[in-house]
Design an enzyme around this catalytic site. Structure first.
Site, mmCIF file in Angstrom:
data_model
loop_
_atom_site.group_PDB
_atom_site.id
_atom_site.type_symbol
_atom_site.label_atom_id
_atom_site.label_comp_id
_atom_site.label_asym_id
_atom_site.label_seq_id
_atom_site.Cartn_x
_atom_site.Cartn_y
_atom_site.Cartn_z
ATOM 1 N N LYS A 158 0.916 -1.253 -0.070
ATOM 2 C CA LYS A 158 -0.038 -0.112 0.011
ATOM 3 C C LYS A 158 0.814 1.178 -0.058
ATOM 4 O O LYS A 158 2.031 1.288 0.495
ATOM 5 C CB LYS A 158 -0.944 0.104 1.188
ATOM 6 C CG LYS A 158 -1.993 -1.049 1.330
ATOM 7 C CD LYS A 158 -2.689 -1.058 2.546
ATOM 8 C CE LYS A 158 -4.053 -0.044 2.405
ATOM 9 N NZ LYS A 158 -4.826 -0.177 3.613
ATOM 10 N N GLY A 164 -8.629 6.875 -2.621
ATOM 11 C CA GLY A 164 -9.456 6.628 -3.706
ATOM 12 C C GLY A 164 -9.207 5.159 -4.383
ATOM 13 O O GLY A 164 -9.353 4.894 -5.345
ATOM 14 N N GLY A 165 -8.653 4.181 -3.386
ATOM 15 C CA GLY A 165 -8.288 2.835 -4.090
ATOM 16 C C GLY A 165 -6.908 2.804 -4.693
ATOM 17 O O GLY A 165 -6.567 1.817 -5.489
ATOM 18 N N GLU A 200 0.845 -4.662 4.435
ATOM 19 C CA GLU A 200 -0.157 -5.212 5.419
ATOM 20 C C GLU A 200 -0.620 -6.539 4.840
ATOM 21 O O GLU A 200 -0.874 -6.900 3.794
ATOM 22 C CB GLU A 200 -1.305 -4.289 5.257
ATOM 23 C CG GLU A 200 -1.510 -3.272 6.327
ATOM 24 C CD GLU A 200 -2.845 -2.362 6.007
ATOM 25 O OE1 GLU A 200 -3.786 -2.664 5.346
ATOM 26 O OE2 GLU A 200 -2.859 -1.092 6.538
ATOM 27 N N GLU A 288 -7.215 3.393 8.031
ATOM 28 C CA GLU A 288 -6.765 4.621 7.883
ATOM 29 C C GLU A 288 -7.606 5.467 8.598
ATOM 30 O O GLU A 288 -8.846 5.231 8.824
ATOM 31 C CB GLU A 288 -6.633 5.060 6.552
ATOM 32 C CG GLU A 288 -7.969 4.942 5.487
ATOM 33 C CD GLU A 288 -7.892 5.888 4.417
ATOM 34 O OE1 GLU A 288 -6.996 6.476 4.086
ATOM 35 O OE2 GLU A 288 -8.567 5.686 3.544
ATOM 36 N N ASN A 290 -9.266 9.310 7.754
ATOM 37 C CA ASN A 290 -9.604 10.577 6.529
ATOM 38 C C ASN A 290 -9.714 11.522 7.485
ATOM 39 O O ASN A 290 -10.890 11.818 8.193
ATOM 40 C CB ASN A 290 -10.748 10.186 5.611
ATOM 41 C CG ASN A 290 -10.433 8.990 4.833
ATOM 42 O OD1 ASN A 290 -9.374 8.786 4.068
ATOM 43 N ND2 ASN A 290 -11.486 8.012 4.521
ATOM 44 N N ARG A 292 -10.880 14.751 6.944
ATOM 45 C CA ARG A 292 -11.552 15.755 5.902
ATOM 46 C C ARG A 292 -13.131 15.346 6.130
ATOM 47 O O ARG A 292 -13.470 13.984 6.697
ATOM 48 C CB ARG A 292 -10.985 15.439 4.685
ATOM 49 C CG ARG A 292 -10.991 14.014 4.046
ATOM 50 C CD ARG A 292 -10.774 13.774 2.619
ATOM 51 N NE ARG A 292 -10.377 12.595 2.325
ATOM 52 C CZ ARG A 292 -11.240 11.817 1.865
ATOM 53 N NH1 ARG A 292 -12.694 12.010 1.979
ATOM 54 N NH2 ARG A 292 -11.003 10.312 1.447
ATOM 55 N N VAL A 295 -16.641 11.971 1.136
ATOM 56 C CA VAL A 295 -17.996 11.608 -0.158
ATOM 57 C C VAL A 295 -19.144 11.251 0.372
ATOM 58 O O VAL A 295 -20.310 11.839 0.246
ATOM 59 C CB VAL A 295 -17.442 10.741 -1.214
ATOM 60 C CG1 VAL A 295 -18.442 10.602 -1.879
ATOM 61 C CG2 VAL A 295 -16.207 11.150 -1.777
HETATM 62 P P1 ADP Z 1 -7.899 4.538 0.315
HETATM 63 O O1 ADP Z 1 -7.169 5.553 1.030
HETATM 64 O O2 ADP Z 1 -7.665 4.104 -1.240
HETATM 65 O O3 ADP Z 1 -9.306 4.661 0.727
HETATM 66 P P2 ADP Z 1 -7.578 2.174 2.386
HETATM 67 O O4 ADP Z 1 -6.558 2.078 3.243
HETATM 68 O O5 ADP Z 1 -8.791 2.864 2.985
HETATM 69 O O6 ADP Z 1 -7.371 3.187 0.935
HETATM 70 O O7 ADP Z 1 -8.089 1.018 1.587
HETATM 71 C C1 ADP Z 1 -9.239 1.027 0.556
HETATM 72 C C2 ADP Z 1 -10.056 -0.481 0.779
HETATM 73 O O8 ADP Z 1 -9.313 -1.549 0.242
HETATM 74 C C3 ADP Z 1 -10.764 -0.570 1.884
HETATM 75 O O9 ADP Z 1 -11.957 -0.154 2.086
HETATM 76 C C4 ADP Z 1 -10.775 -2.187 1.891
HETATM 77 O O10 ADP Z 1 -11.905 -2.644 1.184
HETATM 78 C C5 ADP Z 1 -9.253 -2.442 1.279
HETATM 79 N N1 ADP Z 1 -8.320 -2.996 2.137
HETATM 80 C C6 ADP Z 1 -7.465 -1.880 2.695
HETATM 81 N N2 ADP Z 1 -6.729 -2.634 3.509
HETATM 82 C C7 ADP Z 1 -6.963 -3.664 3.320
HETATM 83 C C8 ADP Z 1 -6.356 -4.880 4.271
HETATM 84 N N3 ADP Z 1 -5.348 -5.008 4.997
HETATM 85 N N4 ADP Z 1 -6.880 -6.209 3.652
HETATM 86 C C9 ADP Z 1 -7.928 -6.373 2.952
HETATM 87 N N5 ADP Z 1 -8.715 -5.254 2.205
HETATM 88 C C10 ADP Z 1 -7.972 -4.034 2.635
HETATM 89 P P1 ADP Z 2 -14.114 8.697 0.729
HETATM 90 O O1 ADP Z 2 -13.103 8.258 1.342
HETATM 91 O O2 ADP Z 2 -14.641 10.150 1.275
HETATM 92 O O3 ADP Z 2 -15.077 7.814 0.349
HETATM 93 P P2 ADP Z 2 -12.879 8.343 -1.804
HETATM 94 O O4 ADP Z 2 -11.625 7.492 -1.336
HETATM 95 O O5 ADP Z 2 -13.884 7.954 -2.818
HETATM 96 O O6 ADP Z 2 -13.281 9.353 -0.559
HETATM 97 O O7 ADP Z 2 -12.153 9.614 -2.324
HETATM 98 C C1 ADP Z 2 -12.775 10.854 -2.501
HETATM 99 C C2 ADP Z 2 -12.186 11.723 -3.622
HETATM 100 O O8 ADP Z 2 -11.026 12.221 -3.277
HETATM 101 C C3 ADP Z 2 -12.333 10.994 -4.803
HETATM 102 O O9 ADP Z 2 -12.598 11.860 -5.909
HETATM 103 C C4 ADP Z 2 -10.640 10.354 -4.965
HETATM 104 O O10 ADP Z 2 -10.629 10.266 -6.368
HETATM 105 C C5 ADP Z 2 -9.948 11.770 -4.438
HETATM 106 N N1 ADP Z 2 -8.897 11.347 -3.480
HETATM 107 C C6 ADP Z 2 -8.844 10.505 -2.429
HETATM 108 N N2 ADP Z 2 -7.731 10.669 -1.812
HETATM 109 C C7 ADP Z 2 -6.870 11.353 -2.566
HETATM 110 C C8 ADP Z 2 -5.622 11.765 -2.443
HETATM 111 N N3 ADP Z 2 -4.599 11.553 -1.559
HETATM 112 N N4 ADP Z 2 -5.044 12.715 -3.420
HETATM 113 C C9 ADP Z 2 -6.108 12.919 -4.535
HETATM 114 N N5 ADP Z 2 -7.296 12.683 -4.542
HETATM 115 C C10 ADP Z 2 -7.598 11.725 -3.622
HETATM 116 MG MG MG Z 3 -10.016 4.569 2.731
#
Ligand code: ADP
Ligand code: ADP
Ligand code: MG
Length: 449
Positions: A158, A164-165, A200, A288, A290, A292, A295
């Site tokens: 990660k 945003g995945g 992780e 994690e 957030n 802020r 969405v």
């Molecule tokens: P992002 O900042 O892109 O939202 P996250 O760390 O929140 O990143 O992870 C996004 C998604 O990926 C989570 O909602 C979950 O579905 C999956 N995920 C993240 N970490 C793990 C993990 N250690 N094991 C399984 N799924 C995970």
């Molecule tokens: P939430 O956690 O609010 O559900 P998302 O993970 O879907 O949010 O992200 C919210 C918005 O912010 C999306 O448009 C995504 O593309 C954008 N985004 C999230 N994290 C970042 C980042 N670190 N840098 C740029 N854009 C981001």
């Molecule tokens: Mg997340």
């Protein structure tokens, strides 16, 4: 009270914040790129100011241009919305240095919690369960292999700055590590300008449960219940609901209290979200925070009747929370569905759903051009009912009602989803979409024949 707030964002969230400013009698200044000059936020804000060309890097991510705009327009605060600069500690610091209030937590708190690795470390020190993983940054493939051996495959590589995945790769065995490591690194570098990686353990098919927090500058912290965001495609949320179903009261309370503990450990203030993955055995782990507005914040607003953006603004002013934990009541079931554009183009006909138990957040209008430059989410449909069954029926109704001609959207696919028995039952995990998507697409092609 603030006199004038600059909104450093676009689309539905900019409009959401403008509306809140109006209700608080605060003037709004929205920034825009040349691409967004004809947007609803620009029309609805008290003032607008163009800060650069279409590319986000040159406009919505251009820190100096935004600070200059705020100074020129005599704004006393900046609301960053979500995405863009919302979790950027440097930007928050620049606001502070220029005497502009950043509507969110302090730059120091963003440093502590906005970076995933830093947050993990702080959580471990405070007895908040985190997913087993590496300690500190992983600099080389050899390092990654060593840690993967230690925590056991499968693992997830990660990005520390991820969002945003993006910047995330699953690794099932040692021979896949190099490719995963290299591609996660380059994706993170180009998406976030930061290629730091960590590792992780991959929790198998967990549910995504997150807790909304509100905290003031006097140390009062409350939670506003949880949201289940397990409907995800490629680790990105498609649909969110509250409360989470199929979780017993004891577990629900432990998750909520752990989130409060996490926020307190961070010395947090403003609105924030603590995200957890929940495994099949009832174990949950912090993934994690957030730092802020999210969405899916309207889900919690509909569930509690609390305006989160308004609270963010009042907290930034130094006001104390006007309620305690015992005052927060959740009496309805809420579901939000994200409507994404699957193509670009001009909207020729538009009807957004209305009626009892419905809230729609969107900046669309007839004639609007869906641009390739920004996020593909064009609307959020939020429905609430006295129980989940009623909310699901209402969701089906609004997905049937929406008309967005001119671009392809996921609305009909989501409509078909509302008939799936596993969806109707609820409590599915993050692997559900992948299992059902193929069938839905097949059904969609048959329907449109
Ligand atoms: P992002 O900042 O892109 O939202 P996250 O760390 O929140 O990143 O992870 C996004 C998604 O990926 C989570 O909602 C979950 O579905 C999956 N995920 C993240 N970490 C793990 C993990 N250690 N094991 C399984 N799924 C995970
Ligand atoms: P939430 O956690 O609010 O559900 P998302 O993970 O879907 O949010 O992200 C919210 C918005 O912010 C999306 O448009 C995504 O593309 C954008 N985004 C999230 N994290 C970042 C980042 N670190 N840098 C740029 N854009 C981001
Ligand atoms: Mg997340």
């Amino acid at each position: 009270m603030f006199k004038r707030i600059l909104i450093a964002n676009r689309g539905e969230i900019a409009l959401r914040i403008i509306r809140c400013c109006r209700e608080l009698n605060i003037q709004s200044v929205v920034v825009c790129s040349t691409e967004d000059k004809k947007s609803l936020p620009v029309m609805m804000a008290t003032y607008s100011i163009c800060i650069g060309p279409a590319k986000a890097k040159d406009s919505y991510l251009n820190q100096n241009a935004i600070i200059e705009a705020a100074k020129k327009m005599n704004c006393d605060a900046i609301h960053p919305g979500y995405g863009f600069l919302s979790e950027n500690a440097d930007f928050a610091r620049k606001c502070e240095q220029n005497g502009i209030v950043f509507i969110g937590p302090s730059a120091d708190i963003i440093d502590r919690m906005g970076d995933k690795q830093a947050a993990r470390k702080l959580m471990m020190e405070n007895d908040v369960p985190v997913v087993p993983g590496s300690e500190g940054c992983i600099d080389t493939v050899e390092d990654a292999l060593k840690w993967a051996e230690k925590v056991g495959y499968p693992v997830l590589v990660k990005a520390s700055a991820g969002g945003g995945g993006k910047g995330m790769r699953r690794v099932y065995s040692a021979q896949d590590m190099k490719a995963a490591f290299d591609s996660a690194k380059s994706e993170a570098e180009s998406a976030f300008g930061n290629g730091d990686l960590y590792l992780e353990k991959l929790i198998i098919d967990p549910r995504h449960i997150e807790v909304q927090i509100l905290a003031d500058k006097s140390g009062n912290v409350v939670h506003l219940g949880e949201r289940d965001c397990s409907l995800q495609k490629n680790n990105q949320k498609l649909l969110e609901e509250s409360p989470a179903v199929g979780i017993d009261d004891d577990l629900r309370e432990r998750i909520r209290q752990t989130a409060v503990k996490a926020a307190k450990a961070a010395g947090y203030f403003s609105a924030g979200t603590i995200e957890f993955v929940l495994d099949k055995h009832g174990n949950f782990y912090f993934i994690e925070m957030n730092t802020r507005i999210q969405v899916e914040h309207p889900v919690t607003e509909c569930a509690t009747g609390i305006d989160l953006v308004r609270e963010q603004i009042l907290i930034a002013l130094g006001r104390k929370l006007p309620f305690e934990q015992k005052d927060i009541k959740i009496n309805v079931h809420v579901i939000e569905c994200r409507i994404n554009a699957l193509s670009t183009g001009k909207i020729t006909t538009l009807h957004l759903p209305e009626g009892f138990g419905v809230r729609v957040e969107s900046a669309l209008y007839e004639g609007y051009e869906v641009s390739p430059y920004y996020d593909s989410m064009i609307a959020k449909l939020i429905v609430f009912g006295s129980n989940r069954r009623e909310a699901v029926r209402r969701l089906r109704r609004v997905l049937e009602e929406i008309i967005v001609d001119g671009v392809k959207t996921n609305a009909h696919l989501m409509y078909l989803l509302t008939y799936q028995p596993e969806f109707i039952r609820g409590g599915f995990d993050t692997s559900y979409w992948k299992k059902v998507e193929g069938d839905l697409i097949k059904e969609l092609t048959e329907v449109s024949k």
